[in-house]
Design an enzyme around this catalytic site. Structure first.
Site, PDB file in Angstrom:
ATOM      1  N   ASP A 265       0.866  -1.169   0.000  1.00  0.00           N
ATOM      2  CA  ASP A 265       0.000   0.000   0.000  1.00  0.00           C
ATOM      3  C   ASP A 265       0.910   1.229   0.000  1.00  0.00           C
ATOM      4  O   ASP A 265       2.085   1.158   0.388  1.00  0.00           O
ATOM      5  CB  ASP A 265      -0.919   0.003   1.222  1.00  0.00           C
ATOM      6  CG  ASP A 265      -2.189   0.802   0.987  1.00  0.00           C
ATOM      7  OD1 ASP A 265      -2.198   1.636   0.060  1.00  0.00           O
ATOM      8  OD2 ASP A 265      -3.173   0.597   1.719  1.00  0.00           O
ATOM      9  N   GLU A 616     -17.874   9.520   5.505  1.00  0.00           N
ATOM     10  CA  GLU A 616     -17.243   8.213   5.702  1.00  0.00           C
ATOM     11  C   GLU A 616     -16.320   7.936   4.522  1.00  0.00           C
ATOM     12  O   GLU A 616     -16.680   8.136   3.373  1.00  0.00           O
ATOM     13  CB  GLU A 616     -18.281   7.097   5.842  1.00  0.00           C
ATOM     14  CG  GLU A 616     -19.253   6.976   4.686  1.00  0.00           C
ATOM     15  CD  GLU A 616     -20.180   5.782   4.799  1.00  0.00           C
ATOM     16  OE1 GLU A 616     -19.983   4.920   5.682  1.00  0.00           O
ATOM     17  OE2 GLU A 616     -21.115   5.695   3.972  1.00  0.00           O
TER      18      GLU A 616
END
Length: 873
Positions: A265, A616
């Protein structure tokens, strides 16, 4: 074209204009390996190290083009201009339709190929390649996680099943060439909290790892043959995921047999030293990752591998092995061959946003919508009923798109679609999402001239360079300012990479009071420059933002009356920022008054409420009541929206609630009193049309919840606790609002008795379960048949486990027999040490349109396992 380097790979001296005589698909694997190793041998150490980073530079003397490995395709090709935008992943999961996910994956890679094939330069930019960092198969273990919207829900079996379809579609069916590379992420126990994710340590038992967190990754790297795997930011039991040789080498490569490559990542390798303090410096962090099996660093930490080699922390052979895997991937993608070698080399740009792809987006959205409640109010009568469309999510682009999205050419909001589908529709924003959260200025507050009854909208002018000035290349009337910033999203007349726009008109406040105006730029997270803008109200400069992080993006203004105010927004696009919107925070009372006035004139109210990607998502800078850094601290609908629903109920008009969200929302009394309720998720470019089709009865709802809707966070363990005890339908045994697998229809379906081909099972036998299902309703409908297994309730066993899914469409009166195969692995239960066993005892199988309830527990069929046996991984 990326073909000249093949000359070196096969020992010839081809130039850019020459075409190799032999495609790689016609060579043996041994010959390909020798060719790759010969190319690597010609590289200097510095050149090899540079190729292990996501922005791999060109090596002109070896005819190796630059390649940027970073691309995204979570629910459509992302961040690279026009593309088909499908429902967010959690919405795709609500379809419970693996063949559909395969078509979605195929569409993503088709559009990626079309852009890759059409590029003018041989090098690829970021988001221009064929290596997709998708799908996200983390288990959505807790509804508070903001990135749960990117996943396929809370169940390991459903996640693996849907992701397998997506991966297979993405990578294509050719036996040698891949259409694109799939990269399941984020390996492995990664599901929040977002705050502190770079240093968080997920403490996970061997049981929960094997039983829940690893299952989908195992299936995708094995059975689905995913090309790549992404390791996560966090630690797992004290070891950073990207530094875990135990997981990446011993388990994934050796035990599972994974032959692909591993990518970190972004900046996760740097986190090994900077946040986890697992390594003292970058050289040790880079060595730890490379030795653990991370082949590609998304970031710059692998630049320290030169020091790692000098300090004997890593070997040259290890470096070469990782580089070999990466070049083998480029071979399999056809990058080192003539375009004619690969069946995907001729895909044209006409495939992008094609009519077939748009139809698939609509089908996906329709299948994703879950009917949670209906007292008979739905479907509405489109021709006669007067509809009031109310709510903060009824007319916003962001709610359609979610995160990791492309640019939809013609996105349709719910308000637009309902206005087209119903004869009488009025709209009011009603409220903000939450106090302190700005929303796009609605079209009914913008005018072309100062008269209140003037035409709605703003005058737009577009310029090819600099700040607005001189003659525009195009002019238009727009209803509002809310865009994806890709220059083609504004107008095709913009041909410069740096361009500008000017919007002029009048702002009509609905009431006097204090207003906040904001120009919300969706910024590229690692860009050095950002877009700038200037906002004028009544010819006075009120916002002057030059693109610096510290520059303000909002201003508070007091409007003493309801007179219109001249508005001018000048915008300059200079970087890689991804969106712009003119937003506001008006007095709450003004929006409520508008909403009640609009609703009182209607026959029915359709209220659009819920969440948005502003609340969110991934590592957001949000700290509000109920929200923290992209995660949620409450499952409740924000108070501003609850107040709106209470006011709407007092009108006495039938209320239909449409929830838009990426996760479960706990519906309070305000929602429970509604006549009907839909969960629409973030439904993609065709989401508005899909919602209108469901509300009007043109389409029959068939979605199922891929997550549990809990009553409150008080029913859940601590968010940071990674134990699966009391989590998800598999281990949670308390009351819930809506269970995993739930979803209603406008039709009715009846299931016959379950029949089994055997009353006993063992580690060497499988069982087939059969059931007849019929449509006893008056309209055709899609039905999702769900098979649940209840194993003997011993230590470590789930309460229930989904082990089969079939979606069928049945006409009124039609009956069909369905067949499910249950393997020994599916019947197995994981013990405390992570070993899967087939335990002795009585098992029960249930098949129906939802999870079995206490009332239907006796409706299944049981079988017996006579002795406990260990199962091979």
């Amino acid at each position: 074209m990326l073909l000249a380097s093949i000359g070196l790979l096969i020992g010839s001296t081809l130039t850019q204009a020459q075409t190799p005589a032999v495609c790689f698909s016609e060579q043996s694997q041994e010959a390909i390996d020798r060719s790759i190793d010969a190319l690597i041998a010609k590289m200097s150490i510095a050149e090899r190290i540079a190729q292990l980073q996501d922005r791999a530079p060109a090596i002109p003397r070896l005819n190796v083009p630059a390649y940027n490995w970073w691309n995204e395709g979570l629910h459509g090709l992302a961040r690279n201009g026009y593309a088909t935008v499908f429902p967010q992943a959690i919405g795709l999961a609500a379809t419970w339709d693996a063949p559909l996910l395969k078509q979605v994956g195929d569409t993503v890679s088709t559009e990626a190929r079309a852009k890759f094939n059409a590029r003018e330069e041989k090098d690829s930019p970021r988001y221009g390649g064929l290596t997709m960092w998708s799908p996200n198969v983390n288990i959505f273990r807790d509804p508070r996680w903001g990135r749960g919207q990117e996943t396929y829900g809370e169940d390991p079996y459903l996640t693996a099943t849907l992701a397998t379809g997506f991966v297979q579609g993405l990578q294509g069916a050719d036996p040698f060439y891949r259409k694109a590379d799939a990269t399941p992420k984020h390996f492995a126990a990664h599901s929040g909290p977002e705050e502190g994710r770079d240093s968080f340590n997920a403490v996970v038992s061997p049981h929960d790892l094997a039983d829940t967190y690893l299952h989908a990754f195992h299936v995708l790297t094995g059975q689905a043959n995913a090309a790549a795997l992404m390791c996560s930011y966090n630690e797992i039991n004290g070891t950073p995921s990207c530094a875990s040789a135990t997981n990446l080498q011993s388990m994934v490569r050796q035990d599972w047999g994974f032959k692909g490559y591993v990518v970190s990542d972004c900046d996760a390798v740097g986190d090994i030293s900077a946040y986890h303090h697992y390594a003292p410096d970058k050289a040790h962090a880079a060595a730890a990752a490379l030795n653990a099996g991370v082949d590609l660093d998304c970031g710059k930490t692998y630049a320290a591998l030169q020091q790692s080699l000098e300090q004997h922390l890593v070997s040259e052979a290890t470096l070469n092995l990782s580089l070999h895997r990466l070049f083998l991937s480029r071979v399999r993608l056809g990058m080192m061959d003539a375009p004619s070698c690969s069946p995907y080399g001729q895909i044209a740009t006409s495939e992008i946003d094609s009519a077939a792809h748009r139809a698939l987006a609509l089908r996906s959205a329709e299948e994703s919508i879950v009917l949670l409640k209906n007292d008979g109010t739905l479907p509405l009568h489109a021709a006669t009923e007067r509809i009031a469309v109310i709510g903060p999510t009824a007319d916003t682009l962001k709610v359609l798109e979610a995160n990791y999205h492309g640019t939809a050419r013609n996105p349709v909001t719910p308000f637009d679609a309902l206005r087209s589908s119903f004869a009488h529709v009025e709209y009011a924003q009603g409220s903000l999402l939450a106090e302190g959260v700005s929303a796009p200025v609605p079209r009914d507050a913008l005018r072309l001239n100062p008269n209140e009854d003037a035409a709605r909208g703003l005058h737009a002018e577009y310029f090819n360079a600099g700040m607005p000035g001189g003659a525009p290349v195009e002019e238009a009337t727009v209803e509002r300012v809310e865009y994806d910033i890709d220059r083609v999203a504004l107008t095709p007349a913009l041909t410069s990479k740096q361009y500008s726009a000017r919007w002029t008109g009048f702002l009509l406040p609905p009431a006097s009071g204090q207003y906040v105006l904001r120009v919300n730029v969706e910024r590229c997270w690692d860009c050095k420059t950002h877009d700038s803008f200037a906002l004028y109200i009544d010819d006075k400069l009120v916002l002057d933002n030059r693109g610096e992080k510290a520059d303000p993006d909002r201003v508070s203004l007091n409007f003493a009356d309801q007179k219109s105010h001249a508005l001018r927004l000048e915008y300059r696009h200079t970087g890689e920022d991804e969106g712009v919107a003119l937003e506001w925070e008006p007095p709450a009372s003004a929006l409520l008054e508008q909403a009640v006035k609009t609703a009182s004139k209607a026959d029915a109210i359709v209220a659009f409420v819920g969440l948005s990607p502003d609340l969110e998502g991934e590592a957001l800078q949000v700290k509000l009541k109920g929200f923290n850094g992209g995660d949620r601290t409450s499952l409740d609908l924000p108070e501003a929206q609850r107040t709106l629903l209470r006011q709407l109920q007092q009108t006495g008009k039938p209320l239909i609630v449409v929830l838009t969200s990426g996760s479960a929302v706990a519906s309070g009394d305000e929602v429970e009193k509604a006549k009907a309720m839909l969960e629409a998720w973030y439904p993609g470019e065709a989401g508005g049309e899909a919602i209108a089709n469901i509300l009007s009865g043109k389409s029959n709802p068939s979605g199922r919840l891929p997550i549990t809707f809990y009553r409150s966070v008080s029913d859940l363990p601590l968010f940071a606790d990674y134990s699966m005890a009391h989590r998800t339908y598999r281990y949670f045994d308390g009351p819930v609002l809506y269970p995993f697998g739930f979803g209603l229809s406008y039709s009715r379906f009846r299931y016959g008795a379950v029949r089994l081909t055997s009353s006993t099972a063992s580690s060497t036998t499988q069982i087939t379960a059969l059931v007849k299902v019929s449509n006893t309703g008056r309209v055709a409908g899609g039905e999702v048949a769900e098979l649940y297994l209840q194993p003997p309730q011993q230590r470590g066993a789930p309460r229930l486990a989904l082990e089969g899914v079939q979606r069928v469409t049945l006409q009124p009166g039609e009956e069909r027999e369905l067949s499910f195969i249950l393997t020994p692995q599916q019947m197995g239960t994981v013990n405390d040490s992570g070993q899967r066993n087939l335990n002795a005892g009585r098992y029960r199988i249930y098949i129906g349109g939802s999870q079995p309830s206490l009332k239907t527990r006796n409706a299944g069929r049981s079988f017996q396992v006579k002795r406990t046996e260990a199962l091979t991984p």
